[in-house]
Design a protein around this motif. Structure first.
Motif, PDB file in Angstrom:
ATOM      1  N   ASN A   1     -24.781  71.154  -8.551  1.00 36.18           N
ATOM      2  CA  ASN A   1     -23.666  70.230  -8.752  1.00 36.18           C
ATOM      3  C   ASN A   1     -24.151  68.808  -8.979  1.00 36.18           C
ATOM      4  OD1 ASN A   1     -21.670  72.089  -8.778  1.00 36.18           O
ATOM      5  ND2 ASN A   1     -20.944  71.703  -6.688  1.00 36.18           N
TER       6      ASN A   1
ATOM      7  N   ASP B   1     -25.075  62.114  -3.518  1.00 35.94           N
ATOM      8  CA  ASP B   1     -25.394  61.730  -4.900  1.00 35.94           C
ATOM      9  C   ASP B   1     -24.685  60.463  -5.321  1.00 35.94           C
ATOM     10  OD1 ASP B   1     -22.845  62.203  -6.407  1.00 35.94           O
ATOM     11  OD2 ASP B   1     -23.190  64.316  -5.934  1.00 35.94           O
TER      12      ASP B   1
ATOM     13  N   PRO C   1     -19.901  60.395 -10.516  1.00 37.09           N
ATOM     14  CA  PRO C   1     -18.482  60.109 -10.766  1.00 37.09           C
ATOM     15  C   PRO C   1     -17.591  60.344  -9.552  1.00 37.09           C
ATOM     16  CG  PRO C   1     -19.083  62.213 -11.719  1.00 37.09           C
ATOM     17  CD  PRO C   1     -20.353  61.601 -11.211  1.00 37.09           C
TER      18      PRO C   1
ATOM     19  N   ILE D   1     -15.496  63.004  -6.801  1.00 38.36           N
ATOM     20  CA  ILE D   1     -14.507  64.071  -7.005  1.00 38.36           C
ATOM     21  C   ILE D   1     -13.132  63.507  -6.630  1.00 38.36           C
ATOM     22  CG2 ILE D   1     -13.811  66.407  -6.362  1.00 38.36           C
ATOM     23  CD1 ILE D   1     -16.700  66.909  -5.451  1.00 38.36           C
TER      24      ILE D   1
ATOM     25  N   SER E   1     -13.216  73.737 -12.929  1.00 41.51           N
ATOM     26  CA  SER E   1     -14.471  73.121 -13.346  1.00 41.51           C
ATOM     27  C   SER E   1     -14.228  72.069 -14.407  1.00 41.51           C
ATOM     28  CB  SER E   1     -15.413  74.191 -13.913  1.00 41.51           C
ATOM     29  OG  SER E   1     -16.590  73.567 -14.386  1.00 41.51           O
ATOM     30  N   THR E   2     -14.971  70.986 -14.330  1.00 38.73           N
ATOM     31  CA  THR E   2     -14.937  69.976 -15.384  1.00 38.73           C
ATOM     32  C   THR E   2     -16.245  69.989 -16.175  1.00 38.73           C
ATOM     33  OG1 THR E   2     -15.837  68.294 -13.895  1.00 38.73           O
ATOM     34  CG2 THR E   2     -13.433  68.453 -14.024  1.00 38.73           C
TER      35      THR E   2
ATOM     36  N   ALA F   1     -18.586  77.810 -13.959  1.00 37.60           N
ATOM     37  CA  ALA F   1     -17.557  78.838 -13.747  1.00 37.60           C
ATOM     38  C   ALA F   1     -16.594  78.426 -12.643  1.00 37.60           C
ATOM     39  CB  ALA F   1     -18.210  80.175 -13.411  1.00 37.60           C
ATOM     40  N   GLY F   2     -16.859  77.280 -12.034  1.00 37.53           N
ATOM     41  CA  GLY F   2     -15.988  76.833 -10.944  1.00 37.53           C
ATOM     42  C   GLY F   2     -16.116  77.686  -9.703  1.00 37.53           C
ATOM     43  N   MET F   3     -17.285  78.261  -9.513  1.00 36.62           N
ATOM     44  CA  MET F   3     -17.511  79.120  -8.342  1.00 36.62           C
ATOM     45  C   MET F   3     -18.498  78.513  -7.360  1.00 36.62           C
ATOM     46  SD  MET F   3     -17.880  82.684 -10.473  1.00 36.62           S
ATOM     47  CE  MET F   3     -18.060  83.755  -9.074  1.00 36.62           C
ATOM     48  N   GLY F   4     -18.995  77.308  -7.688  1.00 36.19           N
ATOM     49  CA  GLY F   4     -20.046  76.728  -6.863  1.00 36.19           C
ATOM     50  C   GLY F   4     -19.560  76.302  -5.482  1.00 36.19           C
TER      51      GLY F   4
ATOM     52  N   THR G   1     -20.787  61.374  -4.181  1.00 32.07           N
ATOM     53  CA  THR G   1     -20.294  62.459  -3.339  1.00 32.07           C
ATOM     54  C   THR G   1     -21.334  62.807  -2.281  1.00 32.07           C
ATOM     55  OG1 THR G   1     -19.045  63.361  -5.209  1.00 32.07           O
ATOM     56  CG2 THR G   1     -19.513  64.882  -3.387  1.00 32.07           C
TER      57      THR G   1
END
Ligand SMILES: Nc1ncnc2c1ncn2[C@@H]1O[C@H](COP(=O)(O)OP(=O)(O)O)[C@@H](O)[C@H]1O
Ligand SMILES: [Mg+2]
Lengths: 115, 138
Positions: B49, B74, B77, B79, B91-92, B104-107, B128
């Motif tokens: 990420n 980090d 940008p 969240i 997911s973006t 895949a938006g699964m992280g 973040t």
């Protein structure tokens, strides 16, 4: 079953110059077919053969972190150059089959489960 | 015991390197394999990420006899809506990143499933911080 025992069924030709005896002796406990890296990260299990069309280097990082038995690239895809180098460094066999994911998975399933 | 690793944003060729180092250390310390397996999934997703979504970051690992705590901080940008980001499938990630099989938006769901406590703090435009703790001998 070891990685070398799946080569013939999956029509995998050994790569020239491979001194892969130790890699091909890795124990195979099952298979996992997916092209989504987080899916593999979250759900594949140690010892599985990963069937995918992804050829970039992160495939090796995941296979190594998850202690997968091998990566099988479908439809004659070749690993990127840095993928092949990482695979050698990590001792993870990254193999190429002419079969598609359905056929490769089906044959591997039959071989492993004897069904 | 504490360890710290830098993570470079955007550099997918090195994604997973920090997680791999931590895994080696946990193995050397004979941490239970079941714990290592969970920690590795969570670490990798948090590391990726930073690579996929942020400019750069640091992974800090603190180990004691009962647990492992990992803080990944980090600059990036941030969240805007953490609850939304936590949803499976959200997911973006850019098309390029998706083509690689990331995005895949699964992280974040993988992280949640693979640690015992998860805490995410984020400031839009700043960065973040993901903090996760996993206990041994659960
Ligand atoms: N460190 C981060 N910095 C900024 N945004 C993030 C970070 N981590 C996650 N996100 C946001 O949350 C979304 C979901 O994350 P995740 O579940 O890991 O899926 P993916 O990374 O595949 O998109 C990301 O697409 C991104 O919008
Ligand atoms: Mg992610």
């Amino acid at each position: 079953m070891q990685v070398k025992d799946i080569l013939e069924t999956l029509e995998i030709a050994p790569r020239p110059g491979d001194d892969a005896e130790r890699e091909l002796a890795r124990e195979v406990t099952g298979g996992y077919a997916s092209d989504l890296l987080s899916d593999v990260m979250g759900h594949a299990r140690e010892g599985q053969v990963w069937i995918t069309l992804q050829t970039h280097k992160n495939v090796v990082a995941i296979a190594s972190l998850k202690e997968l038995a091998a990566v099988v690239l479908v439809k004659n895809r070749e690993p990127d150059e840095d993928t092949a180098a990482a695979a050698r460094a990590e001792g993870i066999p990254v193999l190429t089959t002419p079969l598609d994911a359905f056929e490769a998975g089906g044959r591997l399933y039959r071989l492993l489960r004897g069904a | 015991m504490e360890f710290s690793y830098d993570i470079a944003g955007g550099d997918f060729s090195r994604a997973g390197a920090a997680s791999s180092e931590v895994k080696k250390i946990l193995k050397q310390l004979n941490v239970e394999l079941a714990v290592i397996k969970r920690v590795v999934v969570a670490l990798y997703e948090a590391e990726v990420n930073v690579v996929a979504h942020a400019a750069d970051g640091v992974m800090q690992v603190t180990l004691d006899s009962a647990s492992i705590e990992v803080v990944i901080r980090d600059r990036g940008p941030g969240i805007p809506d953490i609850a939304l980001a936590m949803q499976e499938g959200y997911s973006t990630a850019s098309p390029r990143v998706r083509e690689m099989g990331f995005g895949a938006g699964m992280g974040l769901p993988n992280i949640k499933r693979n640690c015992d406590s998860l805490d995410i703090e984020s400031t839009v435009g700043v960065g973040t911080t993901v903090r996760m703790v996993t206990f041994f001998n659960r």
